[in-house]
Write a protein that holds these residues in place. Structure first.
Motif, PDB file in Angstrom:
ATOM      1  N   GLN A  72       0.839  -1.184   0.000  1.00  0.00           N
ATOM      2  CA  GLN A  72       0.000   0.000   0.000  1.00  0.00           C
ATOM      3  C   GLN A  72       0.888   1.253   0.000  1.00  0.00           C
ATOM      4  OE1 GLN A  72      -3.378   0.209  -0.154  1.00  0.00           O
ATOM      5  NE2 GLN A  72      -3.390  -1.997  -0.456  1.00  0.00           N
ATOM      6  N   PRO A  73       0.456   2.315  -0.708  1.00  0.00           N
ATOM      7  CA  PRO A  73       1.261   3.544  -0.731  1.00  0.00           C
ATOM      8  C   PRO A  73       1.289   4.216   0.634  1.00  0.00           C
ATOM      9  CG  PRO A  73      -0.893   3.916  -1.733  1.00  0.00           C
ATOM     10  CD  PRO A  73      -0.786   2.440  -1.495  1.00  0.00           C
ATOM     11  N   ALA A  74       2.409   4.918   0.919  1.00  0.00           N
ATOM     12  CA  ALA A  74       2.481   5.705   2.144  1.00  0.00           C
ATOM     13  C   ALA A  74       1.432   6.807   2.078  1.00  0.00           C
ATOM     14  CB  ALA A  74       3.884   6.291   2.302  1.00  0.00           C
ATOM     15  N   GLN A 121     -14.996  10.989  -8.666  1.00  0.00           N
ATOM     16  CA  GLN A 121     -14.850  12.440  -8.499  1.00  0.00           C
ATOM     17  C   GLN A 121     -13.952  12.757  -7.308  1.00  0.00           C
ATOM     18  OE1 GLN A 121     -18.940  13.803  -8.204  1.00  0.00           O
ATOM     19  NE2 GLN A 121     -18.864  14.571 -10.310  1.00  0.00           N
ATOM     20  N   LEU A 122     -14.183  12.091  -6.192  1.00  0.00           N
ATOM     21  CA  LEU A 122     -13.388  12.361  -4.994  1.00  0.00           C
ATOM     22  C   LEU A 122     -11.915  12.015  -5.211  1.00  0.00           C
ATOM     23  CD1 LEU A 122     -15.842  11.063  -2.235  1.00  0.00           C
ATOM     24  CD2 LEU A 122     -15.279  13.449  -2.764  1.00  0.00           C
ATOM     25  N   GLN A 123     -11.655  10.934  -5.915  1.00  0.00           N
ATOM     26  CA  GLN A 123     -10.262  10.570  -6.172  1.00  0.00           C
ATOM     27  C   GLN A 123      -9.568  11.625  -7.033  1.00  0.00           C
ATOM     28  OE1 GLN A 123      -9.436   6.715  -8.009  1.00  0.00           O
ATOM     29  NE2 GLN A 123      -7.653   6.585  -6.675  1.00  0.00           N
ATOM     30  N   THR A 168      -8.868   2.638  -6.434  1.00  0.00           N
ATOM     31  CA  THR A 168      -7.441   2.478  -6.133  1.00  0.00           C
ATOM     32  C   THR A 168      -7.039   3.488  -5.071  1.00  0.00           C
ATOM     33  OG1 THR A 168      -6.985   1.753  -8.390  1.00  0.00           O
ATOM     34  CG2 THR A 168      -5.117   2.514  -7.079  1.00  0.00           C
ATOM     35  N   GLN A 169      -6.473   2.985  -3.989  1.00  0.00           N
ATOM     36  CA  GLN A 169      -5.985   3.871  -2.948  1.00  0.00           C
ATOM     37  C   GLN A 169      -4.638   4.448  -3.365  1.00  0.00           C
ATOM     38  OE1 GLN A 169      -6.647   3.236   1.405  1.00  0.00           O
ATOM     39  NE2 GLN A 169      -4.492   2.636   1.363  1.00  0.00           N
ATOM     40  N   THR A 170      -4.459   5.737  -3.127  1.00  0.00           N
ATOM     41  CA  THR A 170      -3.196   6.403  -3.410  1.00  0.00           C
ATOM     42  C   THR A 170      -2.716   7.089  -2.135  1.00  0.00           C
ATOM     43  OG1 THR A 170      -4.143   8.559  -4.025  1.00  0.00           O
ATOM     44  CG2 THR A 170      -4.039   6.862  -5.748  1.00  0.00           C
ATOM     45  N   PHE A 196      -5.290   9.510  -1.163  1.00  0.00           N
ATOM     46  CA  PHE A 196      -6.672   9.028  -1.215  1.00  0.00           C
ATOM     47  C   PHE A 196      -6.764   7.726  -0.424  1.00  0.00           C
ATOM     48  CE2 PHE A 196     -10.389   7.062  -3.439  1.00  0.00           C
ATOM     49  CZ  PHE A 196     -11.303   8.089  -3.254  1.00  0.00           C
ATOM     50  N   GLU A 197      -6.937   7.887   0.887  1.00  0.00           N
ATOM     51  CA  GLU A 197      -7.053   6.735   1.781  1.00  0.00           C
ATOM     52  C   GLU A 197      -8.512   6.283   1.842  1.00  0.00           C
ATOM     53  OE1 GLU A 197      -6.669   5.664   6.547  1.00  0.00           O
ATOM     54  OE2 GLU A 197      -6.058   7.639   5.808  1.00  0.00           O
ATOM     55  N   VAL A 198      -8.749   4.985   1.755  1.00  0.00           N
ATOM     56  CA  VAL A 198     -10.104   4.444   1.789  1.00  0.00           C
ATOM     57  C   VAL A 198     -10.244   3.481   2.958  1.00  0.00           C
ATOM     58  CG1 VAL A 198     -11.905   3.210   0.533  1.00  0.00           C
ATOM     59  CG2 VAL A 198     -10.276   4.656  -0.714  1.00  0.00           C
TER      60      VAL A 198
END
Length: 261
Positions: free
Chosen positions: A4-6, A31-33, A57-59, A62-64
């Motif tokens: 997972q990305p930091a 839209q939120l991403q 996709t979490q970045t 952009f934490e989910v």
């Protein structure tokens, strides 16, 4: 397993509750991403009914966080549970049928930095009309007049860029973290309706601000289930009775802030 990305510290946490509404949820998440590239955010998604998760996709910006309920919960209980995961200075309650862009949230956050409490945007219907999300205290006479005259426009003028209002509807509300915590979030005794009225009155009584911000604009395709189904109408009436018999309502009504006698 892919690492997972930091995660970047989020500027805002957004709580969205889906009631089997994957068709609405997927475009909102897209839209939120896109917005998160300039406004890092934490998304707390509650599936209140069994449904598949939309692909997202979490970045680093952009934490989910996913919450899957074993049993359906009410509006207040769901958002209060989501707040427990909030790690941002601002907490946004957002309906899945709301659409927004990069300019929707920053004016609300900027307002709260100056005037802590709760801030709400100008809400536009798909036809382009301004919805009645900012309103005065709902007395029985005021509600009867609205329904009798079929007048559902806002009680306040959208010409004023920022103004204090009695309360705002809960399809899109942003709180500073301290205010939401201090007022105890939404009152779980309400079922589906009037939680937004109650929490706004509590914000006023706590000496903070309830601000309608015209620079923040969202689009809302209102469902208005209580206009069509007797069960929802019964819940609405029951919530109004709870509101009218609450200490919060009468404390606000007889305070200097009250504008609806």
């Amino acid at each position: 397993m892919q690492a997972q990305p930091a995660l970047t510290e989020p500027s805002v946490a957004i709580s969205v509750v889906s009631h089997g509404q994957c068709g609405l949820l997927a475009p909102l998440l897209a839209q939120l991403q896109a917005i998160s590239a300039s406004l890092p955010m934490q998304i707390i998604l509650t599936l209140n009914l069994p449904e598949g998760r939309p692909e997202i996709t979490q970045t680093e910006c952009f934490e989910v966080v996913w919450i899957e309920n074993q049993q359906p919960k009410g509006f207040a209980e769901n958002h209060n549970a989501a707040f427990a995961y909030c790690r941002a200075p601002y907490f946004c309650v957002l309906n899945p049928d709301v659409r927004l862009d990069g300019g929707s949230l920053p004016p609300l956050l900027e307002c709260l930095a100056r005037s802590p409490g709760v801030a709400g945007p100008r809400v536009i219907a798909p036809a382009g009309t301004v919805e009645d999300n900012a309103r005065r205290l709902p007395s029985p006479l005021r509600l009867l007049s609205r329904w009798w005259l079929r007048r559902f426009e806002s009680d306040y003028s959208p010409v004023v860029l920022e103004q204090q209002v009695d309360w705002m509807a809960g399809m899109c509300l942003v709180f500073d973290r301290a205010t939401y915590q201090d007022v105890g979030g939404f009152d779980t005794r309400y079922r589906l309706y009037c939680e937004d009225v109650d929490v706004c009155l509590k914000v006023h009584l706590a000496g903070r601000y309830v601000t309608w911000v015209q620079a923040g604009v969202v689009i809302h395709d209102a469902q208005r289930a209580s206009h069509r189904h007797w069960r929802y109408l019964a819940w609405h009436v029951g919530s109004l009775i709870k509101l009218y018999t609450s200490a919060t309502y009468w404390r606000f009504r007889f305070s200097n802030r009250c504008t609806a006698m």
